[in-house]
Design an enzyme around this catalytic site. Structure first.
Site, PDB file in Angstrom:
ATOM      1  N   HIS A 198       0.840  -1.204   0.000  1.00 49.43           N
ATOM      2  CA  HIS A 198       0.000   0.000   0.000  1.00 49.43           C
ATOM      3  C   HIS A 198       0.870   1.247   0.000  1.00 49.43           C
ATOM      4  O   HIS A 198       2.027   1.203   0.401  1.00 49.43           O
ATOM      5  CB  HIS A 198      -0.809   0.102   1.307  1.00 49.43           C
ATOM      6  CG  HIS A 198      -1.616  -1.080   1.661  1.00 49.43           C
ATOM      7  ND1 HIS A 198      -2.976  -1.141   1.456  1.00 49.43           N
ATOM      8  CD2 HIS A 198      -1.279  -2.252   2.257  1.00 49.43           C
ATOM      9  CE1 HIS A 198      -3.437  -2.301   1.914  1.00 49.43           C
ATOM     10  NE2 HIS A 198      -2.434  -2.987   2.396  1.00 49.43           N
ATOM     11  N   TYR A 199       0.258   2.392  -0.365  1.00 50.21           N
ATOM     12  CA  TYR A 199       0.804   3.680   0.055  1.00 50.21           C
ATOM     13  C   TYR A 199      -0.210   4.320   0.979  1.00 50.21           C
ATOM     14  O   TYR A 199      -1.405   4.014   0.938  1.00 50.21           O
ATOM     15  CB  TYR A 199       1.209   4.592  -1.110  1.00 50.21           C
ATOM     16  CG  TYR A 199       0.168   4.958  -2.130  1.00 50.21           C
ATOM     17  CD1 TYR A 199      -1.074   5.473  -1.769  1.00 50.21           C
ATOM     18  CD2 TYR A 199       0.448   4.838  -3.489  1.00 50.21           C
ATOM     19  CE1 TYR A 199      -2.006   5.838  -2.717  1.00 50.21           C
ATOM     20  CE2 TYR A 199      -0.487   5.194  -4.444  1.00 50.21           C
ATOM     21  CZ  TYR A 199      -1.714   5.691  -4.053  1.00 50.21           C
ATOM     22  OH  TYR A 199      -2.636   6.041  -4.988  1.00 50.21           O
ATOM     23  N   THR A 200       0.274   5.225   1.838  1.00 48.10           N
ATOM     24  CA  THR A 200      -0.576   5.680   2.940  1.00 48.10           C
ATOM     25  C   THR A 200      -1.500   6.856   2.604  1.00 48.10           C
ATOM     26  O   THR A 200      -2.460   7.105   3.322  1.00 48.10           O
ATOM     27  CB  THR A 200       0.290   6.125   4.141  1.00 48.10           C
ATOM     28  OG1 THR A 200       1.173   7.160   3.698  1.00 48.10           O
ATOM     29  CG2 THR A 200       1.085   4.961   4.698  1.00 48.10           C
ATOM     30  N   GLU A 238       2.546  -0.742   4.621  1.00 53.34           N
ATOM     31  CA  GLU A 238       2.133   0.604   4.215  1.00 53.34           C
ATOM     32  C   GLU A 238       3.392   1.434   3.968  1.00 53.34           C
ATOM     33  O   GLU A 238       4.289   1.484   4.818  1.00 53.34           O
ATOM     34  CB  GLU A 238       1.286   1.273   5.312  1.00 53.34           C
ATOM     35  CG  GLU A 238      -0.140   0.740   5.416  1.00 53.34           C
ATOM     36  CD  GLU A 238      -1.101   1.372   4.406  1.00 53.34           C
ATOM     37  OE1 GLU A 238      -0.642   2.181   3.559  1.00 53.34           O
ATOM     38  OE2 GLU A 238      -2.301   1.038   4.467  1.00 53.34           O
ATOM     39  N   HIS A 263      -2.798  -3.300  -3.186  1.00 58.90           N
ATOM     40  CA  HIS A 263      -4.162  -3.083  -2.703  1.00 58.90           C
ATOM     41  C   HIS A 263      -5.125  -2.870  -3.874  1.00 58.90           C
ATOM     42  O   HIS A 263      -6.262  -3.365  -3.881  1.00 58.90           O
ATOM     43  CB  HIS A 263      -4.176  -1.867  -1.763  1.00 58.90           C
ATOM     44  CG  HIS A 263      -5.348  -1.813  -0.865  1.00 58.90           C
ATOM     45  ND1 HIS A 263      -5.557  -0.762  -0.001  1.00 58.90           N
ATOM     46  CD2 HIS A 263      -6.394  -2.660  -0.681  1.00 58.90           C
ATOM     47  CE1 HIS A 263      -6.678  -0.974   0.674  1.00 58.90           C
ATOM     48  NE2 HIS A 263      -7.197  -2.112   0.274  1.00 58.90           N
ATOM     49  N   ASP A 313      -3.654   2.023  -4.832  1.00 56.61           N
ATOM     50  CA  ASP A 313      -2.298   1.884  -4.281  1.00 56.61           C
ATOM     51  C   ASP A 313      -1.741   0.470  -4.444  1.00 56.61           C
ATOM     52  O   ASP A 313      -2.513  -0.474  -4.490  1.00 56.61           O
ATOM     53  CB  ASP A 313      -2.281   2.315  -2.795  1.00 56.61           C
ATOM     54  CG  ASP A 313      -3.225   1.528  -1.916  1.00 56.61           C
ATOM     55  OD1 ASP A 313      -4.358   1.274  -2.342  1.00 56.61           O
ATOM     56  OD2 ASP A 313      -2.809   1.151  -0.812  1.00 56.61           O
TER      57      ASP A 313
HETATM   58 ZN   LIG Z   1      -4.114   0.476   0.682  1.00 56.18          ZN
END
Ligand SMILES: [Zn+2]
Length: 283
Positions: free
Chosen positions: A41-43, A107, A155, A165
């Site tokens: 993921h990225y946040t 993340e 994700h 993401d």
């Molecule tokens: Zn995510």
């Protein structure tokens, strides 16, 4: 008398433990890790806002096992790997749903998209050293849990309707170079691309191949928003230069290749081959 001593406040004394006594003399060979997937993921935020979001209780609580910051680059563990973190949401990949129960989540601190002066939006590239850290961390997790190459996902791939993401700048190719994921055989992609330029497959073909690859099926035969979302997620990984979500010959060639029996090539032997063990997960 022993019981009486415990009741008198000597509960910490040896011999006062309660509960079932467990005999651990035998261990079954038939088991594997509960963590079948690695989800990236990225946040959409800076470090502090990301940390707050992932650690504090709220009306919409979320968490991840790891948070990788960018300046300085640092890996924080927020949830034990043997516990469930809440990062995947409603999700599906290759016959599995609700992946929180069976995954490790990383993340990456990154804003996601930014607004440009002309009003358009664009994705924000990742810090190079931060990516070194993510690749190294991923390799360690994959080795610990023997996670299959086709179960290392973004994700956006497991929830394409609402998530993008880790986005088009995530260096999937680097995970391939590290021996963690397969990559489409370039010769086969080139050959199929030439073929599909003469005759593009129909929508149903694209939908069936997307489902075969891992996405939750969308076999309406209509080019709907969901099919487009799936194509965007697919293109972000394999053709990030153009992720417009449209059906084209190159995307068809990539889809054909990743679903062909030997279409995905590994750079190095998968982790489990190095340790001379078969993939233990049967599901
Ligand atoms: Zn995510």
């Amino acid at each position: 008398m022993k019981k009486l001593l415990c009741l008198m406040g000597f509960a910490l004394l040896a011999g006062c433990q309660t509960g079932v006594k467990i005999d651990k003399s035998y261990t079954s060979e038939n088991q594997d890790s509960r963590s079948l997937f690695l989800v990236l993921h990225y946040t959409v935020g800076n470090f502090q806002s990301s940390l707050n979001m992932l650690t504090k209780a709220s009306s919409r609580p979320v968490s991840s096992h790891y948070l990788v910051s960018e300046s300085p680059v640092r890996t924080y563990q927020l949830v034990d790997e043997n516990r469930r973190a809440w990062h995947a949401g409603p999700s599906y990949w290759k016959g599995h749903s609700n992946l929180n129960a069976a995954s490790i989540g990383i993340e990456i601190v990154n804003p996601g998209r930014k607004k440009n002066p002309d009003g358009t939006e664009s994705y924000v590239p990742f810090d190079e050293a931060q990516m070194d850290e993510v690749v190294a961390l991923s390799a360690e997790i994959v080795k610990r849990h023997n996670i299959r190459p086709d179960r290392i996902v973004g994700h956006g791939e497991i929830q394409p309707r609402s998530k993008q993401d880790p986005g088009p700048f995530f260096p999937w190719k680097r995970l391939h170079e590290a021996g963690l994921i397969g990559w489409p055989d370039e010769a086969l992609v080139a050959a199929k691309k030439a073929e599909f330029e003469l005759a593009l497959p129909d929508v149903r073909w694209f939908q069936e191949r997307l489902a075969q690859h891992g996405f939750a099926a969308a076999s309406s035969g209509e080019f709907d928003a969901y099919t487009r979302d799936c194509l965007v997620a697919f293109q972000m990984r394999y053709r990030p230069a153009n992720f417009d979500g449209q059906m084209d010959a190159e995307t068809a060639a990539l889809l054909f290749t990743v679903t062909a029996p030997d279409g995905l090539k590994m750079k190095q032997p998968p982790v489990d081959r190095a340790t001379a063990k078969p993939y233990t997960s049967r599901w």
